[in-house]
Design a protein around this motif. Structure first.
Motif, PDB file in Angstrom:
ATOM      1  N   THR A  70       7.715  11.447 -37.219  1.00 36.65           N
ATOM      2  CA  THR A  70       8.082  11.531 -36.210  1.00 36.65           C
ATOM      3  C   THR A  70       7.928  12.635 -34.757  1.00 36.65           C
ATOM      4  O   THR A  70       8.105  12.175 -33.759  1.00 36.65           O
ATOM      5  CB  THR A  70       9.813  11.924 -36.418  1.00 36.65           C
ATOM      6  N   ILE A  71       7.458  14.020 -35.270  1.00 40.10           N
ATOM      7  CA  ILE A  71       7.426  15.047 -34.579  1.00 40.10           C
ATOM      8  C   ILE A  71       6.412  14.154 -33.559  1.00 40.10           C
ATOM      9  O   ILE A  71       5.881  14.121 -32.604  1.00 40.10           O
ATOM     10  CB  ILE A  71       6.811  16.519 -35.369  1.00 40.10           C
ATOM     11  N   ILE A  72       4.894  14.033 -34.492  1.00 41.05           N
ATOM     12  CA  ILE A  72       3.756  13.090 -33.956  1.00 41.05           C
ATOM     13  C   ILE A  72       4.278  12.310 -32.629  1.00 41.05           C
ATOM     14  O   ILE A  72       3.512  11.991 -31.592  1.00 41.05           O
ATOM     15  CB  ILE A  72       2.368  12.671 -34.184  1.00 41.05           C
ATOM     16  N   ALA A  73       4.693  11.149 -32.895  1.00 37.05           N
ATOM     17  CA  ALA A  73       5.072  10.350 -32.203  1.00 37.05           C
ATOM     18  C   ALA A  73       5.632  10.123 -31.469  1.00 37.05           C
ATOM     19  O   ALA A  73       5.596   9.502 -29.962  1.00 37.05           O
ATOM     20  CB  ALA A  73       6.370   9.052 -33.578  1.00 37.05           C
ATOM     21  N   ASP A  74       6.462  11.540 -31.638  1.00 39.20           N
ATOM     22  CA  ASP A  74       7.488  12.025 -29.832  1.00 39.20           C
ATOM     23  C   ASP A  74       6.710  12.579 -28.884  1.00 39.20           C
ATOM     24  O   ASP A  74       6.567  12.488 -28.121  1.00 39.20           O
ATOM     25  CB  ASP A  74       8.688  12.183 -30.756  1.00 39.20           C
ATOM     26  N   GLU A  75       5.828  12.965 -29.405  1.00 41.19           N
ATOM     27  CA  GLU A  75       5.207  14.121 -27.921  1.00 41.19           C
ATOM     28  C   GLU A  75       3.974  12.836 -27.621  1.00 41.19           C
ATOM     29  O   GLU A  75       3.203  13.104 -26.593  1.00 41.19           O
ATOM     30  CB  GLU A  75       4.443  14.944 -28.994  1.00 41.19           C
ATOM     31  N   MET A  76       3.076  11.877 -28.704  1.00 36.43           N
ATOM     32  CA  MET A  76       2.139  11.109 -28.170  1.00 36.43           C
ATOM     33  C   MET A  76       3.348   9.752 -27.297  1.00 36.43           C
ATOM     34  O   MET A  76       2.880   8.935 -26.424  1.00 36.43           O
ATOM     35  CB  MET A  76       1.582  10.125 -29.755  1.00 36.43           C
ATOM     36  N   ASP A  77       4.855   9.604 -27.407  1.00 40.66           N
ATOM     37  CA  ASP A  77       5.389   8.392 -26.817  1.00 40.66           C
ATOM     38  C   ASP A  77       4.890   7.337 -27.497  1.00 40.66           C
ATOM     39  O   ASP A  77       5.495   6.055 -27.001  1.00 40.66           O
ATOM     40  CB  ASP A  77       5.569   8.264 -24.957  1.00 40.66           C
ATOM     41  N   ALA A  78       4.620   7.371 -28.912  1.00 42.71           N
ATOM     42  CA  ALA A  78       4.514   5.842 -29.257  1.00 42.71           C
ATOM     43  C   ALA A  78       5.558   4.914 -29.960  1.00 42.71           C
ATOM     44  O   ALA A  78       6.423   5.486 -30.241  1.00 42.71           O
ATOM     45  CB  ALA A  78       3.300   7.052 -30.371  1.00 42.71           C
ATOM     46  N   ALA A  79       5.155   4.026 -29.492  1.00 41.39           N
ATOM     47  CA  ALA A  79       6.300   2.703 -30.845  1.00 41.39           C
ATOM     48  C   ALA A  79       6.457   3.632 -32.089  1.00 41.39           C
ATOM     49  O   ALA A  79       4.927   3.510 -32.399  1.00 41.39           O
ATOM     50  CB  ALA A  79       5.542   1.273 -30.516  1.00 41.39           C
ATOM     51  N   TRP A  80       8.031   3.198 -32.646  1.00 41.22           N
ATOM     52  CA  TRP A  80       7.716   3.525 -33.835  1.00 41.22           C
ATOM     53  C   TRP A  80       7.153   2.775 -34.512  1.00 41.22           C
ATOM     54  O   TRP A  80       6.815   3.524 -36.616  1.00 41.22           O
ATOM     55  CB  TRP A  80       9.323   3.441 -34.419  1.00 41.22           C
ATOM     56  N   ASP A  81       7.077   1.712 -34.094  1.00 36.95           N
ATOM     57  CA  ASP A  81       7.000   0.848 -35.614  1.00 36.95           C
ATOM     58  C   ASP A  81       4.840   0.755 -35.109  1.00 36.95           C
ATOM     59  O   ASP A  81       4.301  -0.549 -36.505  1.00 36.95           O
ATOM     60  CB  ASP A  81       7.188  -1.151 -35.620  1.00 36.95           C
ATOM     61  N   GLN A  82       4.426   1.321 -34.413  1.00 33.66           N
ATOM     62  CA  GLN A  82       2.907   1.211 -34.694  1.00 33.66           C
ATOM     63  C   GLN A  82       2.774   2.590 -35.365  1.00 33.66           C
ATOM     64  O   GLN A  82       1.128   2.506 -35.843  1.00 33.66           O
ATOM     65  CB  GLN A  82       2.369   1.767 -33.447  1.00 33.66           C
TER      66      GLN A  82
END
Length: 714
Positions: A70-82
């Motif tokens: 969650t922390i990394i996805a947020d800082e990357m602005d990634a899509a959760w399903d990736q």
């Protein structure tokens, strides 16, 4: 040194380096190994756009894999399903716990220790993708934005996978810009755990799932009393069981090797062993409790003091003099301890759900007689722990290594502890006795408090004694009871006795707080009742910390404590406690059940754990902690009978909370901008005293001994 610092010091002494990587989720392994963009040890971006988070902590159900993702996805602005996860190799320089100095997790440290590290890792990856896009499109980086896994500038768009190769050749930013909390997309919101699907469809690998070509199964027959050793073994009956291959002595007992686990366990049970009991622990629990209780009548080594507790108590208008008894407790994780060890070149390959990856591998390799630099840990999911996988001497891993070595590494060896081995094999929460003398002055204020705690040290007699015990004091034993605890008490003294027994003891979910919170919160409640004060208002007047007061107010608010009529035959009890830098208050609604024990209908819980990375996981950990703590408070007890033999051999005697006994739980999470703090353990300490305080209202009897089922509290 605090108990948390003691545990950190212990872990810092387990350094070493082994190499290994297992990626538990479908195509994540190949994707991560070949990913062009690897800006740091934690993020891999493949050309297919998948982002693999290299997770450095064991995942045994408490949710850190989802938290760090969650922390990394947020800082990357990634899509959760990736997003995907993979378990890190056992490598201290890259993956050490920043609070410990070596790989491992404990003390509810996974997210609080990883918070800034994971944010920096994600932000660095994002910055490199942005820079790659800016160069490709000939625009400044400030003109590039990222949202939901798409990098864009005007009408131009690209996925992470399209930019991964270009980003890989750029310098890694050392101080990337982090988001401000108002920009968080995932942090603070609820998303399904990243391991929910594989655990549902069966693709998640546990050590129990491992099957290797030619693998044999081993079971260990351990002594009937702690400290006993083997005199003589008659293996004929064991070898006659179909599937049994061989029998070998090992330091902890006798190992039986077979074609499958069931045959190995039947063989172990069939062994005829003559045990040497000359150095064994043969005292019963009753005998040890008597010795501990006698010790509690003396001051012990002074842990700390303020004012003059003795003089204040001598002059007190009203007093409490109470002795509390807490039994040995087993951890009882659903997956018992298990390992698969196979020879691999000059070293070994170890399959395990290891909590202290580097330290455990170093110990295993030492027993196996192989270099740990040439060996590999293949990390798997683990089916629970509650502290059980965190032994200071790495006992279970080294026992498995002894089994593999005794077999000559002739085949991969899988060692699975039976439930009987798990429950009778020790490494329990220590048996503990407290004596508290506390009193009120003529105005109804607390005049003084003198407390003595008696138990065996978790650290004494281990290689980490010097780190875990300072000036003769074991901080694990007194955490939550010492002068840093939450109440303002002017005249205070705390003493400690370290007792000797051959029963192995270990950290148990929330460690010393499991008993210190109970004593503190039940005695405070009695004193407030004696003084004619409300349990909530009286606590609020004494609390040192506003965050503790905040959770207490919230728990009282959502439960209607003192503001609503309670059903006839029921009572509300309250407790508040700080542990692992988090604050939790609970209110329990209790009646007398048909079996004469407390029936808990509902628990209201308020928690302040800083920024809530994933509120659903926090609620789940509070609910789980309440269920775990309640079940043990009602029923949990490991008893040594005549000759020191453990009486509870399986779940028929070591009773757990049943699903129909689980109360409704309502959890309120305090909104906070403080850094995240622990959630895996802090839900446990308040539940038992909250129930006990309600029980005293219902029955008029104060609870001095756990579990309730022991029969002394009705």
């Amino acid at each position: 040194m605090t108990a948390v610092a003691n545990r950190r010091a212990f872990l810092a002494g387990t350094g070493g380096l082994t190499i290994g990587l297992t990626l538990p989720l479908g195509g994540a392994r190949a994707q991560a190994m070949s990913a062009p963009l690897q800006p740091n040890a934690f993020v891999r971006v493949g050309t297919d756009g998948l982002v693999t988070v290299i997770h450095k902590h064991v995942e045994f159900g408490q949710g850190p894999a989802t938290g760090v993702t969650t922390i990394i996805a947020d800082e990357m602005d990634a899509a959760w399903d990736q997003m995907r996860i993979a378990f890190a190799p056992a490598n201290d320089p890259l993956y050490k716990n920043l609070a410990f100095g070596t790989m491992g997790v404990g003390g509810s440290s996974a997210i609080r220790e990883s918070w800034m590290q994971m944010r920096m890792a994600g932000a660095a990856a994002r910055a490199m993708l942005v820079e790659a896009a800016a160069k490709r499109w000939g625009v400044p980086a400030s003109a590039v934005s990222v949202a939901n896994g798409v990098v864009s500038s005007g009408k131009r768009k690209a996925g992470f996978g399209e930019l991964a190769a270009d980003a890989a050749v750029l310098p890694v930013p050392q101080n990337p810009t982090l988001k401000t909390p108002d920009k968080f997309v995932y942090i603070g919101k609820t998303f399904a755990k990243v391991d929910s699907k594989p655990k549902t469809d069966g693709s998640a690998l546990f050590t129990q799932d491992v099957r290797l070509p030619g693998m044999v199964h081993a079971a260990v027959r351990r002594p009937p009393a702690f400290g006993a050793t083997v005199k003589k073994v008659e293996a004929g009956a064991a070898k006659a069981i179909p599937g049994v291959i061989d029998v070998k002595p090992i330091p902890s007992g006798v190992a039986v090797y077979a074609r499958d686990t069931w045959a190995a366990q039947r063989g172990a049970a069939a062994l005829e062993v003559d045990w040497d009991l000359s150095k064994a622990e043969t005292r019963s629990s009753a005998q040890m409790f008597a010795e501990y209780s006698a010790a509690a009548r003396t001051p012990g080594r002074q842990v700390e003091a303020s004012g003059d507790a003795a003089a204040a108590l001598a002059a007190a208008a009203r007093k409490i003099d109470a002795t509390f008894y807490f039994p040995f407790l087993a951890h009882g994780p659903m997956e018992t301890m298990d390992y698969v060890i196979a020879k691999k070149g000059e070293g070994i390959a170890v399959h395990a759900g290891s909590q202290f990856q580097v330290g455990e591998m170093r110990a295993i390799c030492g027993v196996a007689g192989v270099p740990f630099e040439k060996s590999e840990l293949i990390q798997h999911y683990a089916g629970g722990s509650f502290g059980r996988r965190a032994t200071p001497v790495m006992f279970d891993g080294t026992e498995a290594a002894a089994c593999a070595r005794a077999y000559g590494f002739a085949a991969p060896v899988k060692v699975v502890a039976s439930r009987e081995n798990d429950l009778t094999g020790g490494y329990y929460r220590p048996m503990t006795v407290h004596r508290v003398q506390a009193g009120l002055d003529g105005a109804g204020s607390i005049a003084g408090w003198d407390q003595v705690i008696v138990a065996k040290s978790i650290m004494k007699g281990t290689p980490f004694e010097a780190m875990g015990i300072k000036d003769g004091v074991d901080g694990n034993m007194v955490e939550g009871a010492n002068d840093t605890s939450q109440y303002k008490i002017g005249n205070f003294r705390l003493g400690q006795h370290l007792m000797d027994t051959k029963v192995p003891v270990l950290w148990w979910r929330s460690v010393g707080h499991t008993h210190t919170a109970f004593v503190k919160e039940t005695v405070i409640d009695e004193l407030l009742t004696m003084a004619g004060q409300d349990p909530v208002d009286g606590r609020l007047a004494l609390l040192k910390h506003e965050r503790a007061a905040g959770v207490l107010r919230k728990a009282a608010e959502i439960s209607g404590f003192g503001k609503r009529a309670v059903k006839k035959g029921r009572a509300l009890g309250v407790a508040v406690h700080e542990s692992f830098d988090s604050y939790v208050a609970q209110v329990a609604e209790v009646s007398v059940g048909a079996d004469g024990l407390p029936k808990v209908h509902k628990v209201w819980c308020a928690v302040d754990c800083g920024i809530a990375v994933n509120p659903d996981i926090i609620r789940a950990q509070m609910e789980g902690g309440i269920g775990y703590g309640l079940g043990h408070a009602l029923y949990g007890e490991i008893t040594l009978g005549e000759g020191g033999q453990v009486q509870e051999t399986n779940f028929d005697k070591y009773r757990s909370l049943r699903i129909g006994e689980m109360p409704d739980v309502e959890v309120a999470i305090i909104d906070s901008q403080e850094k995240p703090t622990g959630v895996g353990e802090p839900g446990v300490p308040p539940i038992a005293p909250a129930v006990a305080n309600a029980w005293r209202k219902l029955t008029g009897k104060a609870v001095r001994r756990l579990p309730f089922a022991h029969g002394d509290n009705s």
